[in-house]
Write a protein that holds these residues in place. Sequence first.
Motif, PDB file in Angstrom:
ATOM      1  N   MET A   1     -15.952 -76.304 -44.646  1.00 12.18           N
ATOM      2  CA  MET A   1     -15.415 -74.953 -44.542  1.00 12.18           C
ATOM      3  C   MET A   1     -15.936 -74.331 -43.252  1.00 12.18           C
ATOM      4  SD  MET A   1     -15.632 -71.868 -47.306  1.00 12.18           S
ATOM      5  CE  MET A   1     -14.207 -72.336 -48.238  1.00 12.18           C
ATOM      6  N   GLY A   2     -15.072 -73.661 -42.565  1.00 17.49           N
ATOM      7  CA  GLY A   2     -15.435 -73.005 -41.312  1.00 17.49           C
ATOM      8  C   GLY A   2     -16.364 -71.835 -41.536  1.00 17.49           C
ATOM      9  N   ARG A   3     -16.987 -71.434 -40.475  1.00 13.50           N
ATOM     10  CA  ARG A   3     -17.907 -70.300 -40.580  1.00 13.50           C
ATOM     11  C   ARG A   3     -17.138 -69.036 -40.920  1.00 13.50           C
ATOM     12  NH1 ARG A   3     -17.667 -66.945 -36.375  1.00 13.50           N
ATOM     13  NH2 ARG A   3     -16.777 -67.685 -34.444  1.00 13.50           N
ATOM     14  N   PRO A   4     -17.766 -68.142 -41.620  1.00 11.57           N
ATOM     15  CA  PRO A   4     -17.072 -66.910 -41.976  1.00 11.57           C
ATOM     16  C   PRO A   4     -16.931 -65.984 -40.775  1.00 11.57           C
ATOM     17  CG  PRO A   4     -19.331 -66.806 -42.714  1.00 11.57           C
ATOM     18  CD  PRO A   4     -19.123 -68.194 -42.144  1.00 11.57           C
ATOM     19  N   CYS A   5     -15.878 -65.220 -40.791  1.00 11.76           N
ATOM     20  CA  CYS A   5     -15.698 -64.152 -39.821  1.00 11.76           C
ATOM     21  C   CYS A   5     -15.972 -62.859 -40.562  1.00 11.76           C
ATOM     22  CB  CYS A   5     -14.273 -64.141 -39.284  1.00 11.76           C
ATOM     23  SG  CYS A   5     -13.851 -65.650 -38.434  1.00 11.76           S
ATOM     24  N   VAL A  15     -13.880 -63.715 -43.982  1.00  5.52           N
ATOM     25  CA  VAL A  15     -12.783 -64.671 -44.008  1.00  5.52           C
ATOM     26  C   VAL A  15     -13.383 -66.055 -43.823  1.00  5.52           C
ATOM     27  CG1 VAL A  15     -10.646 -65.440 -42.902  1.00  5.52           C
ATOM     28  CG2 VAL A  15     -11.194 -62.988 -42.986  1.00  5.52           C
ATOM     29  N   TYR A  16     -13.012 -66.986 -44.701  1.00  4.80           N
ATOM     30  CA  TYR A  16     -13.466 -68.364 -44.611  1.00  4.80           C
ATOM     31  C   TYR A  16     -12.235 -69.256 -44.494  1.00  4.80           C
ATOM     32  CZ  TYR A  16     -17.812 -66.504 -46.613  1.00  4.80           C
ATOM     33  OH  TYR A  16     -18.943 -65.787 -46.843  1.00  4.80           O
ATOM     34  N   TYR A  17     -12.402 -70.404 -43.842  1.00  2.00           N
ATOM     35  CA  TYR A  17     -11.292 -71.340 -43.713  1.00  2.00           C
ATOM     36  C   TYR A  17     -11.827 -72.761 -43.793  1.00  2.00           C
ATOM     37  CZ  TYR A  17     -13.134 -71.361 -38.984  1.00  2.00           C
ATOM     38  OH  TYR A  17     -13.967 -71.433 -37.912  1.00  2.00           O
ATOM     39  N   GLY A  18     -10.953 -73.680 -44.174  1.00  2.00           N
ATOM     40  CA  GLY A  18     -11.334 -75.080 -44.268  1.00  2.00           C
ATOM     41  C   GLY A  18     -10.111 -75.942 -44.490  1.00  2.00           C
ATOM     42  N   LEU A  26      -7.729 -70.880 -47.071  1.00  2.00           N
ATOM     43  CA  LEU A  26      -8.203 -69.590 -46.584  1.00  2.00           C
ATOM     44  C   LEU A  26      -8.784 -68.821 -47.753  1.00  2.00           C
ATOM     45  CD1 LEU A  26      -5.119 -68.715 -44.383  1.00  2.00           C
ATOM     46  CD2 LEU A  26      -7.395 -69.298 -43.539  1.00  2.00           C
ATOM     47  N   ARG A  27      -9.883 -68.143 -47.500  1.00  2.00           N
ATOM     48  CA  ARG A  27     -10.516 -67.308 -48.525  1.00  2.00           C
ATOM     49  C   ARG A  27     -10.829 -65.963 -47.903  1.00  2.00           C
ATOM     50  NH1 ARG A  27     -16.366 -68.188 -51.513  1.00  2.00           N
ATOM     51  NH2 ARG A  27     -16.886 -65.983 -51.388  1.00  2.00           N
ATOM     52  N   PHE A  28     -10.486 -64.911 -48.631  1.00  2.00           N
ATOM     53  CA  PHE A  28     -10.719 -63.544 -48.179  1.00  2.00           C
ATOM     54  C   PHE A  28     -11.587 -62.839 -49.202  1.00  2.00           C
ATOM     55  CE2 PHE A  28      -6.704 -65.046 -46.574  1.00  2.00           C
ATOM     56  CZ  PHE A  28      -6.765 -64.725 -45.229  1.00  2.00           C
ATOM     57  N   ASP A  29     -12.727 -62.307 -48.760  1.00  2.01           N
ATOM     58  CA  ASP A  29     -13.616 -61.514 -49.596  1.00  2.01           C
ATOM     59  C   ASP A  29     -13.369 -60.047 -49.271  1.00  2.01           C
ATOM     60  OD1 ASP A  29     -14.549 -64.053 -50.105  1.00  2.01           O
ATOM     61  OD2 ASP A  29     -16.644 -63.595 -49.693  1.00  2.01           O
ATOM     62  N   PHE A  30     -13.360 -59.212 -50.295  1.00  5.31           N
ATOM     63  CA  PHE A  30     -13.013 -57.798 -50.129  1.00  5.31           C
ATOM     64  C   PHE A  30     -14.226 -56.901 -50.325  1.00  5.31           C
ATOM     65  CE2 PHE A  30      -9.170 -60.018 -51.159  1.00  5.31           C
ATOM     66  CZ  PHE A  30      -8.244 -59.454 -50.302  1.00  5.31           C
ATOM     67  N   GLY A  84      -8.482 -62.772 -57.408  1.00  3.69           N
ATOM     68  CA  GLY A  84      -9.442 -62.282 -58.391  1.00  3.69           C
ATOM     69  C   GLY A  84     -10.280 -61.254 -57.654  1.00  3.69           C
ATOM     70  N   SER A  85     -11.593 -61.459 -57.627  1.00  5.27           N
ATOM     71  CA  SER A  85     -12.429 -60.608 -56.778  1.00  5.27           C
ATOM     72  C   SER A  85     -12.302 -61.052 -55.322  1.00  5.27           C
ATOM     73  CB  SER A  85     -13.880 -60.662 -57.237  1.00  5.27           C
ATOM     74  OG  SER A  85     -14.360 -61.990 -57.174  1.00  5.27           O
ATOM     75  N   ILE A  86     -11.806 -62.282 -55.108  1.00  3.64           N
ATOM     76  CA  ILE A  86     -11.491 -62.807 -53.781  1.00  3.64           C
ATOM     77  C   ILE A  86     -10.060 -63.327 -53.820  1.00  3.64           C
ATOM     78  CG2 ILE A  86     -13.892 -63.423 -53.274  1.00  3.64           C
ATOM     79  CD1 ILE A  86     -13.118 -66.357 -53.901  1.00  3.64           C
ATOM     80  N   LEU A  87      -9.479 -63.545 -52.643  1.00  2.00           N
ATOM     81  CA  LEU A  87      -8.152 -64.154 -52.536  1.00  2.00           C
ATOM     82  C   LEU A  87      -8.335 -65.543 -51.950  1.00  2.00           C
ATOM     83  CD1 LEU A  87      -5.010 -64.102 -52.544  1.00  2.00           C
ATOM     84  CD2 LEU A  87      -5.158 -63.066 -50.262  1.00  2.00           C
ATOM     85  N   GLU A  88      -7.786 -66.568 -52.632  1.00  2.00           N
ATOM     86  CA  GLU A  88      -7.827 -67.936 -52.148  1.00  2.00           C
ATOM     87  C   GLU A  88      -6.405 -68.431 -51.950  1.00  2.00           C
ATOM     88  OE1 GLU A  88     -11.626 -70.086 -53.909  1.00  2.00           O
ATOM     89  OE2 GLU A  88     -10.377 -69.217 -55.506  1.00  2.00           O
ATOM     90  N   ILE A  89      -6.166 -69.056 -50.794  1.00  7.01           N
ATOM     91  CA  ILE A  89      -4.842 -69.561 -50.448  1.00  7.01           C
ATOM     92  C   ILE A  89      -4.984 -71.004 -49.994  1.00  7.01           C
ATOM     93  CG2 ILE A  89      -2.823 -69.279 -48.946  1.00  7.01           C
ATOM     94  CD1 ILE A  89      -3.662 -66.345 -48.560  1.00  7.01           C
ATOM     95  N   ALA A  90      -4.074 -71.870 -50.454  1.00  7.33           N
ATOM     96  CA  ALA A  90      -3.995 -73.262 -49.999  1.00  7.33           C
ATOM     97  C   ALA A  90      -2.556 -73.515 -49.569  1.00  7.33           C
ATOM     98  CB  ALA A  90      -4.393 -74.216 -51.116  1.00  7.33           C
ATOM     99  N   VAL A  91      -2.398 -73.999 -48.328  1.00  9.89           N
ATOM    100  CA  VAL A  91      -1.061 -74.248 -47.778  1.00  9.89           C
ATOM    101  C   VAL A  91      -1.061 -75.625 -47.129  1.00  9.89           C
ATOM    102  CG1 VAL A  91       0.712 -73.406 -46.191  1.00  9.89           C
ATOM    103  CG2 VAL A  91      -0.853 -71.783 -47.255  1.00  9.89           C
ATOM    104  N   PRO A  92      -0.041 -76.452 -47.409  1.00 12.97           N
ATOM    105  CA  PRO A  92       0.026 -77.734 -46.705  1.00 12.97           C
ATOM    106  C   PRO A  92       0.070 -77.510 -45.191  1.00 12.97           C
ATOM    107  CG  PRO A  92       1.589 -77.688 -48.524  1.00 12.97           C
ATOM    108  CD  PRO A  92       1.054 -76.293 -48.372  1.00 12.97           C
ATOM    109  N   ALA A  93      -0.802 -78.185 -44.462  1.00 13.42           N
ATOM    110  CA  ALA A  93      -0.902 -77.989 -43.017  1.00 13.42           C
ATOM    111  C   ALA A  93       0.403 -78.333 -42.312  1.00 13.42           C
ATOM    112  CB  ALA A  93      -2.054 -78.822 -42.462  1.00 13.42           C
ATOM    113  N   THR A  94       1.087 -79.375 -42.759  1.00 16.90           N
ATOM    114  CA  THR A  94       2.327 -79.781 -42.091  1.00 16.90           C
ATOM    115  C   THR A  94       3.423 -78.732 -42.209  1.00 16.90           C
ATOM    116  OG1 THR A  94       2.991 -81.027 -44.053  1.00 16.90           O
ATOM    117  CG2 THR A  94       1.887 -82.257 -42.283  1.00 16.90           C
ATOM    118  N   VAL A  95       3.428 -77.975 -43.298  1.00 19.82           N
ATOM    119  CA  VAL A  95       4.417 -76.900 -43.474  1.00 19.82           C
ATOM    120  C   VAL A  95       4.239 -75.838 -42.389  1.00 19.82           C
ATOM    121  CG1 VAL A  95       5.079 -75.004 -45.013  1.00 19.82           C
ATOM    122  CG2 VAL A  95       4.721 -77.273 -45.946  1.00 19.82           C
ATOM    123  N   LEU A  96       3.003 -75.666 -41.936  1.00 20.87           N
ATOM    124  CA  LEU A  96       2.704 -74.680 -40.895  1.00 20.87           C
ATOM    125  C   LEU A  96       2.785 -75.276 -39.491  1.00 20.87           C
ATOM    126  CD1 LEU A  96      -0.335 -72.917 -42.587  1.00 20.87           C
ATOM    127  CD2 LEU A  96       2.078 -72.246 -42.636  1.00 20.87           C
TER     128      LEU A  96
END
Length: 142
Positions: A1-5, A15-18, A26-30, A84-96
């Motif tokens: 997982m990438g470093r948080p911003c 914001v976290y990514y991996g 992608l993960r977003f903490d609020f 939930g208390s965070i937002l988690e998103i998973a997207v196929p890389a090839t679609v992007l």
Amino acid sequence: MGRPCTPGNGWISDVYYGFDAERLFLRFDFLRPPDARRGLRIEILEPAAGRLEIAELTPGTKTVMRRSGDAALAPLPEAEATMGSILEIAVPATVLGIHHGEGIQMLIQILEEGRPIETILPGDALRFSAPDESFDVSVWNP
């Protein structure tokens, strides 16, 4: 997982990514829980222009919408998102349009009733690289 911003004092605290072998995560903490008036937009600048949106940041499974080129927003059934208390998103890389080793740039916006009210990171894009062909997913799975 990438470093948080750490964006600042708006809606999102971190914001976290991996990646795994096929997906971008992608993960977003609020800082505080968003309500039904708030949404999220991910404006992909590189490697291929596009947009992902989640209309409402209320708890539960979310529909990820995608715009590519001049097309209208449409559901992206291959994507998964849960709020939930965070937002988690998973997207196929090839679609992007993401391929091994490519640089990725995206703008992230909080929406209020469909209009941007905050950009994360203010005045800049989130930048990172997709793993190259030597990426070993087993390293990330204990």
